[in-house]
Design a protein around this motif. Structure first.
Motif, PDB file in Angstrom:
ATOM      1  N   LEU A  97     -71.553   1.502 -46.139  1.00 46.38           N
ATOM      2  CA  LEU A  97     -72.764   2.294 -46.247  1.00 46.38           C
ATOM      3  C   LEU A  97     -72.489   3.760 -45.913  1.00 46.38           C
ATOM      4  O   LEU A  97     -71.642   4.070 -45.074  1.00 46.38           O
ATOM      5  CB  LEU A  97     -73.843   1.751 -45.303  1.00 46.38           C
ATOM      6  N   GLU A  98     -73.227   4.616 -46.566  1.00 40.75           N
ATOM      7  CA  GLU A  98     -73.082   6.038 -46.297  1.00 40.75           C
ATOM      8  C   GLU A  98     -73.518   6.366 -44.880  1.00 40.75           C
ATOM      9  O   GLU A  98     -74.307   5.660 -44.264  1.00 40.75           O
ATOM     10  CB  GLU A  98     -73.907   6.852 -47.304  1.00 40.75           C
ATOM     11  N   ARG A  99     -73.002   7.471 -44.372  1.00 39.99           N
ATOM     12  CA  ARG A  99     -73.300   7.874 -43.013  1.00 39.99           C
ATOM     13  C   ARG A  99     -74.801   8.086 -42.816  1.00 39.99           C
ATOM     14  O   ARG A  99     -75.369   7.708 -41.791  1.00 39.99           O
ATOM     15  CB  ARG A  99     -72.543   9.162 -42.695  1.00 39.99           C
ATOM     16  N   LYS A 101     -77.277   6.593 -44.263  1.00 33.92           N
ATOM     17  CA  LYS A 101     -77.984   5.314 -44.161  1.00 33.92           C
ATOM     18  C   LYS A 101     -77.769   4.679 -42.793  1.00 33.92           C
ATOM     19  O   LYS A 101     -78.670   4.049 -42.239  1.00 33.92           O
ATOM     20  CB  LYS A 101     -77.513   4.368 -45.264  1.00 33.92           C
ATOM     21  N   ALA A 102     -76.585   4.840 -42.252  1.00 33.98           N
ATOM     22  CA  ALA A 102     -76.341   4.323 -40.907  1.00 33.98           C
ATOM     23  C   ALA A 102     -77.203   5.041 -39.878  1.00 33.98           C
ATOM     24  O   ALA A 102     -77.746   4.429 -38.949  1.00 33.98           O
ATOM     25  CB  ALA A 102     -74.860   4.465 -40.550  1.00 33.98           C
ATOM     26  N   TYR A 103     -77.347   6.353 -40.041  1.00 33.33           N
ATOM     27  CA  TYR A 103     -78.206   7.114 -39.130  1.00 33.33           C
ATOM     28  C   TYR A 103     -79.667   6.704 -39.277  1.00 33.33           C
ATOM     29  O   TYR A 103     -80.407   6.627 -38.287  1.00 33.33           O
ATOM     30  CB  TYR A 103     -78.059   8.610 -39.407  1.00 33.33           C
ATOM     31  N   ASP A 104     -80.079   6.453 -40.525  1.00 30.37           N
ATOM     32  CA  ASP A 104     -81.473   6.056 -40.753  1.00 30.37           C
ATOM     33  C   ASP A 104     -81.804   4.736 -40.068  1.00 30.37           C
ATOM     34  O   ASP A 104     -82.950   4.502 -39.671  1.00 30.37           O
ATOM     35  CB  ASP A 104     -81.748   5.946 -42.250  1.00 30.37           C
ATOM     36  N   LEU A 105     -80.816   3.862 -39.929  1.00 32.10           N
ATOM     37  CA  LEU A 105     -81.060   2.564 -39.305  1.00 32.10           C
ATOM     38  C   LEU A 105     -81.285   2.668 -37.803  1.00 32.10           C
ATOM     39  O   LEU A 105     -81.983   1.829 -37.221  1.00 32.10           O
ATOM     40  CB  LEU A 105     -79.884   1.621 -39.590  1.00 32.10           C
ATOM     41  N   ILE A 106     -80.686   3.662 -37.166  1.00 34.13           N
ATOM     42  CA  ILE A 106     -80.798   3.748 -35.705  1.00 34.13           C
ATOM     43  C   ILE A 106     -81.823   4.782 -35.256  1.00 34.13           C
ATOM     44  O   ILE A 106     -82.197   4.805 -34.075  1.00 34.13           O
ATOM     45  CB  ILE A 106     -79.436   4.083 -35.068  1.00 34.13           C
ATOM     46  N   ARG A 107     -82.295   5.636 -36.165  1.00 32.40           N
ATOM     47  CA  ARG A 107     -83.279   6.635 -35.768  1.00 32.40           C
ATOM     48  C   ARG A 107     -84.568   6.009 -35.210  1.00 32.40           C
ATOM     49  O   ARG A 107     -85.139   6.534 -34.252  1.00 32.40           O
ATOM     50  CB  ARG A 107     -83.604   7.542 -36.958  1.00 32.40           C
ATOM     51  N   PRO A 108     -85.089   4.900 -35.781  1.00 33.48           N
ATOM     52  CA  PRO A 108     -86.304   4.310 -35.198  1.00 33.48           C
ATOM     53  C   PRO A 108     -86.116   3.866 -33.752  1.00 33.48           C
ATOM     54  O   PRO A 108     -87.098   3.766 -33.012  1.00 33.48           O
ATOM     55  CB  PRO A 108     -86.594   3.127 -36.125  1.00 33.48           C
ATOM     56  N   ASP A 118     -72.712  13.744 -32.541  1.00 34.10           N
ATOM     57  CA  ASP A 118     -72.010  13.599 -31.265  1.00 34.10           C
ATOM     58  C   ASP A 118     -72.036  12.170 -30.741  1.00 34.10           C
ATOM     59  O   ASP A 118     -71.348  11.865 -29.752  1.00 34.10           O
ATOM     60  CB  ASP A 118     -72.636  14.532 -30.223  1.00 34.10           C
ATOM     61  N   LEU A 119     -72.839  11.296 -31.359  1.00 31.76           N
ATOM     62  CA  LEU A 119     -72.927   9.916 -30.895  1.00 31.76           C
ATOM     63  C   LEU A 119     -71.922   9.044 -31.646  1.00 31.76           C
ATOM     64  O   LEU A 119     -71.693   9.228 -32.839  1.00 31.76           O
ATOM     65  CB  LEU A 119     -74.339   9.362 -31.125  1.00 31.76           C
ATOM     66  N   PRO A 120     -71.348   8.072 -30.947  1.00 35.16           N
ATOM     67  CA  PRO A 120     -70.382   7.163 -31.609  1.00 35.16           C
ATOM     68  C   PRO A 120     -71.113   6.114 -32.455  1.00 35.16           C
ATOM     69  O   PRO A 120     -71.179   4.933 -32.082  1.00 35.16           O
ATOM     70  CB  PRO A 120     -69.643   6.545 -30.428  1.00 35.16           C
ATOM     71  N   VAL A 121     -71.662   6.557 -33.554  1.00 37.58           N
ATOM     72  CA  VAL A 121     -72.429   5.650 -34.408  1.00 37.58           C
ATOM     73  C   VAL A 121     -71.478   4.813 -35.248  1.00 37.58           C
ATOM     74  O   VAL A 121     -70.664   5.360 -36.008  1.00 37.58           O
ATOM     75  CB  VAL A 121     -73.380   6.448 -35.321  1.00 37.58           C
ATOM     76  N   PRO A 122     -71.553   3.492 -35.141  1.00 33.72           N
ATOM     77  CA  PRO A 122     -70.672   2.650 -35.960  1.00 33.72           C
ATOM     78  C   PRO A 122     -71.119   2.673 -37.411  1.00 33.72           C
ATOM     79  O   PRO A 122     -72.263   2.993 -37.739  1.00 33.72           O
ATOM     80  CB  PRO A 122     -70.835   1.260 -35.345  1.00 33.72           C
ATOM     81  N   ARG A 123     -70.208   2.309 -38.279  1.00 30.86           N
ATOM     82  CA  ARG A 123     -70.504   2.242 -39.709  1.00 30.86           C
ATOM     83  C   ARG A 123     -70.738   0.785 -40.107  1.00 30.86           C
ATOM     84  O   ARG A 123     -70.235  -0.149 -39.477  1.00 30.86           O
ATOM     85  CB  ARG A 123     -69.365   2.839 -40.524  1.00 30.86           C
TER      86      ARG A 123
END
Length: 297
Positions: A97-99, A101-108, A118-123
């Protein structure tokens, strides 16, 4: 002399008249019960189809959370994981998944975070599996470890178990409600049969003295109330079919909600309703009449 009794023109009244003032109320009650039973059948078929569809989707998909190791970037780790999983037998496609989309999943969950870099967001890597021969989560995990990747495989088995349990619960609930409705219909017919026999008790006793068997009298009640129930069942089935068709046209192919995707073919399950209503009424009337007539003997 014209008003005198004419034996040639006299015809005896039937034991059970073809029409009764109370038939309308009885037909209405049977129609309402049949309508509820038909709605339950439609909901059962639609919910079962939805559960089966969800289960098929879960069986054919898996999700892998990839965490970068060492100096490898998250995007590079996800791309390498997708390439590795694509070569596993039974995997149709693996895509990172694109970066965004990964950010969109954790924003809520994190709220309004202005800078996620700056956050270690997994892919995430989405994996499409062969539904006929899907690989296990352990197989996918071993393939990742063989390439030195740190990943967590979610084959959706937990969700599949929940859907399976919910489907079984819906089946048992639908069957229980259907039996309750059938029992209510049988009770209504039994009450009407008792009322009819009580009103004609003297005639029944005379028929017995004349040599009539109780089975013949019971069959008269059986045929009458089966015919009434068939009319009520037809009315209830047609009304339920109209409601089902309205929901199908209003909601399109997926219905008003994905949980109840009503199809045109589902309306066919309503065809046996008049026959089922007549059968329940015939059995209830027969057993009730047999019991009461034996008590009169």
């Amino acid at each position: 002399m014209s008003e005198m009794f004419d034996a040639a023109r006299w015809k005896p009244a039937p034991f059970l008249p073809e029409a009764d003032a109370r038939d309308g109320a009885l037909i209405f009650v049977v129609a309402v019960l049949s309508f509820l039973a038909c709605l339950m059948a439609l909901a059962f078929v639609a919910a079962d189809r939805a559960a089966h569809g969800w289960a098929q989707q879960l069986v054919g998909e898996a999700t892998v959370i990839v965490r970068p190791k060492g100096g490898e970037s998250p995007d590079a780790a996800a791309a390498r994981a997708a390439e590795t999983l694509a070569g596993v037998p039974g995997v149709s496609e693996a895509r990172a998944l694109e970066r965004e989309k990964a950010y969109d999943l954790i924003r809520p969950w994190l709220g309004d975070v202005t800078d996620l870099e700056d956050l270690p967001v997994p892919r995430l890597v989405t994996v499409e599996l062969d539904r006929r021969n899907p690989p296990s989560a352990a197989t996918l995990d071993q393939a990742l470890k063989a390439q030195g990747l740190d990943g967590v495989v979610d084959d959706h088995s937990l969700w599949l178990k929940d859907i399976t349990r919910a489907a079984w619960a819906a089946r048992w609930l639908g069957g229980g409600v259907f039996l309750l409705i059938a029992g209510a219909a049988a009770a209504v017919i039994a009450f009407a049969t008792r009322a009819g026999l009580t009103a004609r008790r003297d005639v029944v006793e005379v028929l017995h003295l004349s040599g009539a068997e109780h089975a013949l009298i019971a069959k008269l009640f059986q045929a009458r109330f089966a015919r009434i129930a068939a009319v009520g069942g037809t009315a209830g089935a047609l009304t339920a079919a109209a409601v089902g068709a309205t929901l199908r046209m209003a909601g399109g192919g997926e219905g008003l909600t994905p949980a109840l995707p009503i199809a045109w073919g589902d309306l066919l399950v309503l065809l046996p309703c008049p026959v089922a209503a007549a059968l329940v009424a015939a059995l209830a009337a027969r057993f009730t009449a047999d019991s009461m007539i034996r008590d009169l003997q």
